[in-house]
Design a protein around this motif. Sequence first.
Motif, mmCIF file in Angstrom:
data_model
loop_
_atom_site.group_PDB
_atom_site.id
_atom_site.type_symbol
_atom_site.label_atom_id
_atom_site.label_comp_id
_atom_site.label_asym_id
_atom_site.label_seq_id
_atom_site.Cartn_x
_atom_site.Cartn_y
_atom_site.Cartn_z
ATOM 1 N N THR A 227 0.859 -1.184 0.000
ATOM 2 C CA THR A 227 0.000 0.000 0.000
ATOM 3 C C THR A 227 0.895 1.233 0.000
ATOM 4 O OG1 THR A 227 -1.840 -1.051 1.147
ATOM 5 C CG2 THR A 227 -1.650 1.331 1.377
ATOM 6 N N LEU A 242 1.160 7.799 -9.257
ATOM 7 C CA LEU A 242 0.425 6.580 -9.618
ATOM 8 C C LEU A 242 -0.676 6.866 -10.634
ATOM 9 C CD1 LEU A 242 0.184 5.073 -6.027
ATOM 10 C CD2 LEU A 242 1.797 4.445 -7.835
ATOM 11 N N ILE A 255 -2.160 10.761 -2.494
ATOM 12 C CA ILE A 255 -2.743 9.533 -3.028
ATOM 13 C C ILE A 255 -2.545 8.398 -2.018
ATOM 14 C CG2 ILE A 255 -2.492 7.743 -4.798
ATOM 15 C CD1 ILE A 255 -3.909 10.058 -5.876
ATOM 16 N N ASP A 257 -3.030 4.329 -2.284
ATOM 17 C CA ASP A 257 -3.349 3.188 -3.140
ATOM 18 C C ASP A 257 -3.159 1.907 -2.324
ATOM 19 O OD1 ASP A 257 -4.020 1.716 -5.349
ATOM 20 O OD2 ASP A 257 -2.012 1.768 -6.232
ATOM 21 N N ARG A 258 -4.277 1.279 -1.941
ATOM 22 C CA ARG A 258 -4.241 0.163 -0.996
ATOM 23 C C ARG A 258 -4.147 -1.187 -1.726
ATOM 24 N NH1 ARG A 258 -5.456 2.468 3.826
ATOM 25 N NH2 ARG A 258 -6.654 4.408 3.761
ATOM 26 N N THR A 259 -3.433 -2.113 -1.105
ATOM 27 C CA THR A 259 -3.319 -3.470 -1.638
ATOM 28 C C THR A 259 -3.812 -4.531 -0.669
ATOM 29 O OG1 THR A 259 -1.057 -3.734 -0.791
ATOM 30 C CG2 THR A 259 -1.312 -2.804 -3.011
ATOM 31 N N ARG A 280 4.559 2.261 -9.947
ATOM 32 C CA ARG A 280 4.776 0.899 -9.455
ATOM 33 C C ARG A 280 5.699 0.139 -10.409
ATOM 34 N NH1 ARG A 280 2.022 -0.693 -5.053
ATOM 35 N NH2 ARG A 280 0.111 0.427 -4.482
#
Length: 281
Positions: A227, A242, A255, A257-259, A280
């Motif tokens: 993340t 991103l 930003i 950006d979750r994983t 990424r």
Amino acid sequence: METTELINEPRRLTRPKGDRWLGGVASGLGEYFELSPTIYRIAFVVLALAGGTGVLLYVVAWLVIPEEGAADSIAGVELRKHRDRPRRLLGLAILGLAAILALSSAHIWPSPGNLWVAVALGIAAVVWWRCGPATPGRRRVVVASLLGACALAVVGLVLAVRVPLFAGIGNRNDSPAIAQDIHSKYTLGIGKLALDFSHVQLPKGETFVKATVGIGDLRVAVPEDATVDVVGRAQAGDVQLLGQDDSGMHVRSHIVDRTGSGRVLVLDLRTGLGKVEVARG
């Protein structure tokens, strides 16, 4: 036998009434120094975009350079009107300096450094005010003083964007192999800083990284499985996080950006003039 004596009338630095875009400052400088006015126009625009200094210098030049056909400049006329009232002149000077400092601190552009802008304007004003007949000595003084004013403006720009000069100049790449090799802080004065964390297996929890570039580009490659919580800032330039792109003056973008991996990379990225990019892989 009669002889004819040719008397060359000394040239004056004036603002021509023709071939002018605004106040005739660039045209006057080009004619006086026998250079293309475009050079001065570009210089004013670049300084304006780089911190507003160009606008301030142009206004001062417009005030102290007389218009073609006029006996004196706007500033000269006003000074003569108040010559017998020095206190009023001092008050006007203080108000003018305060206005300059306030304008240079405005957030419409990066602040060019108040003290340096004031000094640069003072030098330019004195030079233009005192330049009279175009003798070689006076020309050298004018050129040297103007170069000095421009140099001070550049110094003001460096201070405005908070360039960490002692942090180095050039291109720097850092590709740590393991999480323990990732530093919490990276700094570069001028150049390109590339940080590649894409192949690092981050630990569970949060990993904090702060990176700053004074003037130049900052690029960070992040892992696919982490993340990413990133804040990118640029006083003037482009911020690409991103896939999200913001550009202009005083840019700030955030930003997350979750994983769902439980591994979080928290980035605080800044550049004075330049580009911030996060991608990424």
